[in-house]
Design an enzyme around this catalytic site. Structure first.
Site, mmCIF file in Angstrom:
data_model
loop_
_atom_site.group_PDB
_atom_site.id
_atom_site.type_symbol
_atom_site.label_atom_id
_atom_site.label_comp_id
_atom_site.label_asym_id
_atom_site.label_seq_id
_atom_site.Cartn_x
_atom_site.Cartn_y
_atom_site.Cartn_z
ATOM 1 N N LYS A 1 -16.489 12.282 31.890
ATOM 2 C CA LYS A 1 -15.752 12.854 30.760
ATOM 3 C C LYS A 1 -16.560 12.982 29.480
ATOM 4 O O LYS A 1 -17.263 12.071 29.082
ATOM 5 C CB LYS A 1 -14.537 11.973 30.459
ATOM 6 C CG LYS A 1 -13.586 11.886 31.626
ATOM 7 C CD LYS A 1 -12.311 11.185 31.183
ATOM 8 C CE LYS A 1 -11.596 10.554 32.345
ATOM 9 N NZ LYS A 1 -11.498 9.100 32.255
ATOM 10 N N GLY B 1 -20.520 -1.051 29.811
ATOM 11 C CA GLY B 1 -19.836 -0.749 28.542
ATOM 12 C C GLY B 1 -20.671 -1.122 27.331
ATOM 13 O O GLY B 1 -20.722 -0.390 26.346
#
Ligand code: ADP
Ligand code: MG
Length: 394
Positions: free
Chosen positions: A198, A374
Site C-alpha cells: 500500500k 515496523g
C-alpha cells in the site's frame, strides 16, 4: 547524537536489566519456528555474561492484552536460549514483584534470568510510571537491545530507562549504525527501492527518502497508484484511489529535486490474486482490463538492476511483487540477487522484504538486514524512536 553503549559502562557484578525482542514465531506445539530474534541478541547477552554482569532479560511475546495467557509464557524461549548459550537460563513467572526480586537476589555474576512476558500487564503498553519503576528496581543498569520494539514507547522499552543509567546493546547499535548511517551520511549514488502493498503505509517513507536519495525505485503493489496517476489503465491492480494525487505530486517533486524516479515499464499481469492464476508479461500500457499486476516484468527488472549496479548505497523496503507466490517472485528475487552481487552498502528494512531475502538464501550477502520491520520503517520515515530517545547520550 550517538547513544551510550554497553561497552561504555562498567557491568561487572551489576544487575543489568536488558530489554530484548524475543517475540519469535512459535507453532501450536510451542516450538520456535525461527529463532533469528533470539540469536540477534546473543552478542549482547554473551558480552554481559563474559564481563560478569547479572543478566536480567525482559521481552514481550504475542498479544496477551494485559492479562496472563499461559500459552504466551516465555518458558519455551528460556529453554531455547539455555541451549544457545550453553547455560541454564533462570525463568521466573512474573516480571515485577517478589518472585523476580528473590531470584535476582541470589544471582551470581554471569547468571541469566528471563522475566515473564511484560505484556501480561496492561501497564506495559500504557507506559505506566509506577510499573516502569518496578521494572527498573530490578536492575542497576538498563540496556535496550530490542530494536524491533524501539518504535514503541512502552514501560520496558522506554519508561524504565528513566530510572537507571540507560545504554544501547550491540544489536541496537548495529541497527542504528547501518540504518542511521545510510540515511544521514550515505555514500552516493544513494538508491532507495520501495515496494510492498500500500501507498498509504509508505507515504512518510516516500516523503522522507525523496529528500535524500539520488534514485527512487518504486515497484510492488504501490507502483500501480503512481501508474494510474500517469494515465495508465491498471485493470484490477492494487489501487489506493485516495492517494493518486499524492503520487502525482511525488513525481513532480522528484523532477524538481533532480531525483530519478523509476516505475515499472512492464509487469506480470494475472487474471486474479492467486498462486496459480493464469498470467503473462505485458507492457505497462497493455494490462488487460480485468487483470492485475502481481510482479514487475523482466524489462523493468533490468532497469532496476542497472540502477542498483551504479549505486554505492541501497536501501530496500517492500517486495517488488507478490513474492509469497513463486509465480510472482521473479522481480523480488532478481533484485535480491543484484543487491547480493553489488559492492554497494545494501540495507534491507521491512518484515516482508527481509523474509524474501532470507527465503532466497541471500541474507548473508547483504550489508545489513534489519531485525525490526515496523521500527525500521519508522526509522526510514525520519521519526525518532522512543526506545532510542530514552537512552543516555554519549
Ligand atoms: P515490508 O514488510 O517489507 O515493509 P509490505 O508489508 O509493505 O513490505 O508489503 C508486502 C506485501 O505486499 C506482500 O504481502 C505482497 O504480497 C504485497 N504485494 C507486493 N506487490 C503486490 C502487488 N503487485 N499486488 C498486490 N500485493 C502486492
Ligand atoms: Mg510487511
Amino acid at each position: 547524537m550517538s547513544k551510550k553503549m554497553i561497552q561504555d559502562i562498567e557491568v561487572q557484578g551489576k544487575r543489568v536489566l536488558m530489554r530484548v525482542d524475543f517475540n519469535v514465531p512459535m507453532n501450536d506445539e510451542g516450538v520456535i519456528t525461527d529463532d533469528k530474534r533470539i540469536t540477534a541478541a546473543l552478542p549482547s547477552i554473551e558480552y554481559l555474561i563474559k564481563n560478569g554482569a547479572k543478566v536480567i532479560l525482559m521481552s514481550h511475546f504475542g498479544r496477551p492484552d494485559g492479562k496472563v495467557v499461559d500459552t504466551l509464557r516465555l518458558d519455551p524461549i528460556a529453554k531455547h536460549l539455555s541451549t544457545l548459550i550453553g547455560k541454564t537460563v533462570i525463568k521466573v513467572n512474573d516480571c515485577i514483584g517478589d518472585e523476580p526480586a528473590q531470584a535476582i537476589s541470589s544471582m551470581q555474576a554471569g547468571d541469566v534470568v528471563l522475566l515473564e512476558n511484560v505484556r501480561f500487564y496492561a501497564e506495559e503498553e500504557a507506559n505506566d510510571p509506577e510499573f516502569a519503576k518496578k521494572l527498573a528496581s530490578l536492575g542497576d543498569i538498563y540496556v535496550n537491545d530490542a530494536f524491533g520494539a524501539a518504535h514503541r514507547g512502552h514501560a520496558s522499552t522506554a519508561g524504565a530507562a528513566q530510572y537507571l543509567p540507560a545504554v544501547s546493546g550491540f544489536l541496537m547499535e548495529k541497527e542504528l549504525q547501518f540504518l542511521g548511517g545510510a540515511i544521514s551520511n550515505p555514500k552516493r549514488p544513494f538508491v532507495a527501492i520501495l515496494g510492498g502493498a500500500k501507498v498509504k503505509d509508505k507515504i512518510k517513507v516516500i516523503e522522507s527518502l525523496l529528500e535524500k536519495v539520488d534514485t527512487l525505485i518504486i515497484g510492488g503493489g504501490m507502483a500501480y497508484t503512481f501508474l494510474q496517476g500517469q494515465g495508465y489503465e491498471i485493470g484490477n491492480s492494487l489501487l489506493d484511489a485516495e492517494r493518486v494525487e499524492f503520487c502525482k505530486e511525488v513525481l513532480v517533486k522528484a523532477k524538481a529535486k533532480g531525483v530519478s524516479l523509476l516505475l515499472p515499464e512492464d509487469v506480470v499481469a494475472a487474471t486474479h490474486f492467486a498462486p496459480d492464476a493464469e498470467h503473462k508479461i505485458v507492457d505497462i500500457d497493455a494490462i488487460p482490463s480485468e487483470w492485475q499486476g502481481l510482479d514487475i516484468g523482466p524489462k523493468t527488472l533490468k532497469i532496476f538492476v542497472k540502477a542498483v549496479e551504479d549505486a554505492q548505497t541501497v536501501i530496500w523496503n517492500g517486495p517488488m511483487g507478490v513474492s509469497e507466490f513463486p509465480a510472482f517472485a521473479a522481480g523480488t528475487n532478481g533484485l535480491a540477487e543484484a543487491l547480493a552481487a553489488s559492492s554497494a552498502i545494501t540495507i534491507i528494512g521491512g518484515g516482508d522484504s527481509a523474509a524474501a531475502v532470507e527465503q532466497a538464501g541471500l541474507a548473508e550477502k547483504m550489508t545489513h538486514v534489519s531485525t525490526g520491520g515496523g521500527a525500521s520503517l519508522e526509522f526510514l520515515e525520519g521519526k525518532k524512536l522512543p526506545g532510542v530517545e530514552a537512552l543516555n547520550d554519549k
